[in-house]
Design a protein around this motif. Structure first.
Motif, PDB file in Angstrom:
ATOM      1  N   THR A  15      37.894  33.072  29.692  1.00 42.04           N
ATOM      2  CA  THR A  15      38.943  34.057  29.984  1.00 42.04           C
ATOM      3  C   THR A  15      38.362  35.304  30.637  1.00 42.04           C
ATOM      4  O   THR A  15      38.925  35.838  31.607  1.00 42.04           O
ATOM      5  CB  THR A  15      39.673  34.441  28.687  1.00 42.04           C
ATOM      6  N   ALA A  16      37.218  35.775  30.108  1.00 45.41           N
ATOM      7  CA  ALA A  16      36.572  36.959  30.686  1.00 45.41           C
ATOM      8  C   ALA A  16      36.117  36.687  32.113  1.00 45.41           C
ATOM      9  O   ALA A  16      36.254  37.542  33.004  1.00 45.41           O
ATOM     10  CB  ALA A  16      35.388  37.367  29.820  1.00 45.41           C
ATOM     11  N   ALA A  17      35.576  35.467  32.351  1.00 49.49           N
ATOM     12  CA  ALA A  17      35.137  35.116  33.701  1.00 49.49           C
ATOM     13  C   ALA A  17      36.321  35.068  34.663  1.00 49.49           C
ATOM     14  O   ALA A  17      36.231  35.519  35.811  1.00 49.49           O
ATOM     15  CB  ALA A  17      34.412  33.767  33.672  1.00 49.49           C
ATOM     16  N   ALA A  18      37.450  34.506  34.176  1.00 49.07           N
ATOM     17  CA  ALA A  18      38.646  34.434  35.022  1.00 49.07           C
ATOM     18  C   ALA A  18      39.164  35.825  35.351  1.00 49.07           C
ATOM     19  O   ALA A  18      39.548  36.108  36.497  1.00 49.07           O
ATOM     20  CB  ALA A  18      39.727  33.614  34.323  1.00 49.07           C
ATOM     21  N   ARG A  19      39.143  36.699  34.351  1.00 52.84           N
ATOM     22  CA  ARG A  19      39.588  38.077  34.602  1.00 52.84           C
ATOM     23  C   ARG A  19      38.660  38.771  35.579  1.00 52.84           C
ATOM     24  O   ARG A  19      39.099  39.501  36.476  1.00 52.84           O
ATOM     25  CB  ARG A  19      39.640  38.856  33.289  1.00 52.84           C
ATOM     26  N   GLY A  20      37.353  38.556  35.405  1.00 59.34           N
ATOM     27  CA  GLY A  20      36.398  39.166  36.326  1.00 59.34           C
ATOM     28  C   GLY A  20      36.588  38.667  37.746  1.00 59.34           C
ATOM     29  O   GLY A  20      36.534  39.448  38.706  1.00 59.34           O
ATOM     30  N   ALA A  21      36.852  37.356  37.904  1.00 53.37           N
ATOM     31  CA  ALA A  21      37.079  36.801  39.234  1.00 53.37           C
ATOM     32  C   ALA A  21      38.356  37.361  39.853  1.00 53.37           C
ATOM     33  O   ALA A  21      38.397  37.686  41.052  1.00 53.37           O
ATOM     34  CB  ALA A  21      37.155  35.275  39.149  1.00 53.37           C
TER      35      ALA A  21
END
Length: 291
Positions: A15-21
């Motif tokens: 989820t954090a990676a998706a938000r960062g992307a």
């Protein structure tokens, strides 16, 4: 339990990676959009410092070499440019002041008073916003001729004020309607008249909306071209847009000169925005655009 924790950790990481992307993508889109918007202006500034021989070079040079200020000197000293600049300044400042004052009074009446036909009158006023300005050129010309306002700066001021009242009243009414009515009632208990409530209460609290209306009105009056072209005949009464158009026609290939004159014309707009920007943002977000 360990497996569940591991899965939860992986899910959070995903989820954090998706938000960062997503955040990175938004920044990239915003940066690209900003570059697309800014590049023509940067090239305009660059060209204004180029000699005519270097204007149409390919590939385009965003850093002029050699740079020159001759275009600005010639723009300021030729074809009564400063006279036209002064004419536009007089018209825009006067029209903006009258428009904001009158529209704030109208907005206060619509927001605070109850009278017969209030909603009908307000809707008719808003209906004027749906009429393209170009369609009004002939009626405005006829009225100006009937009132002996042709070929005069006061004539432009009258029609600029009239043309901006509907939008300014709409902006200011929404803001004034959001001011608690208890403040009005408290002043009425103290014996304050309607004028006192307008001048001492409504105007100070409506500064963000007034700043917004001021910027919009000044920009519209400063850049207006069709009506000025229709009404003004004498060269000494031209406003800046007319002067730049004539300037462009007389020097069709001297783009550095034309761009230098255009940049000088932008300066008052930038100054007005810088003066009112603190209230402008607040006015857009706190109710100045409410209906």
């Amino acid at each position: 339990m360990t497996a569940i924790r591991t899965q939860t950790t992986h899910a959070r990481s995903g989820t954090a990676a998706a938000r960062g992307a997503a955040t990175t993508f938004r920044y990239v889109v915003l940066i690209v959009g900003a570059l697309v918007m800014v590049t023509p202006f940067v090239y305009m500034v660059s060209t204004s410092f180029k000699a005519q021989a270097y204007v149409l070079t390919f590939p385009p040079q965003f850093i002029p070499n050699p740079a020159t200020t001759a275009n600005y000197s010639e723009a300021l000293t030729s074809q009564n440019f400063l006279l036209y600049f002064g004419n536009s300044l007089i018209v825009a400042v006067t029209a903006t002041a009258f428009s904001v004052l009158i529209s704030s009074m109208m907005a206060f009446a619509f927001a605070r008073f109850a009278f017969v036909g209030k909603e009908l009158i307000f809707r008719i006023l808003l209906a004027g916003l749906a009429i393209p300005a170009v369609m009004l050129l002939i009626p405005q010309f006829v009225l100006a001729k009937y009132w002996n306002l042709l070929d005069s700066l006061p004539g432009l001021i009258v029609f600029y004020v009239a043309g901006s009242l509907a939008l300014n009243t709409f902006l200011l009414r929404g803001f004034l309607a959001s001011i608690p009515g208890e403040l009005d009632q408290a002043m009425q208990v103290d014996g304050a008249s309607a004028w006192s409530r307008y001048w001492r209460l409504a105007l100070p609290l409506a500064r963000p909306a007034i700043a917004t209306a001021t910027i919009f009105t000044f920009l519209a009056c400063w850049d207006e071209f069709p009506l000025a072209l229709t009404m003004i005949n004498s060269p000494e009464r031209r406003t800046l847009p007319l002067a730049i158009a004539a300037f462009h026609g007389a020097n069709a290939t001297q783009w550095g000169l034309v761009f230098a004159a255009s940049l000088i014309a932008v300066i008052p707009v930038i100054i007005v925005f810088l003066v009112f920007q603190r209230h402008f943002v607040q006015g857009l977000t706190s109710g100045a655009v409410k209906g």
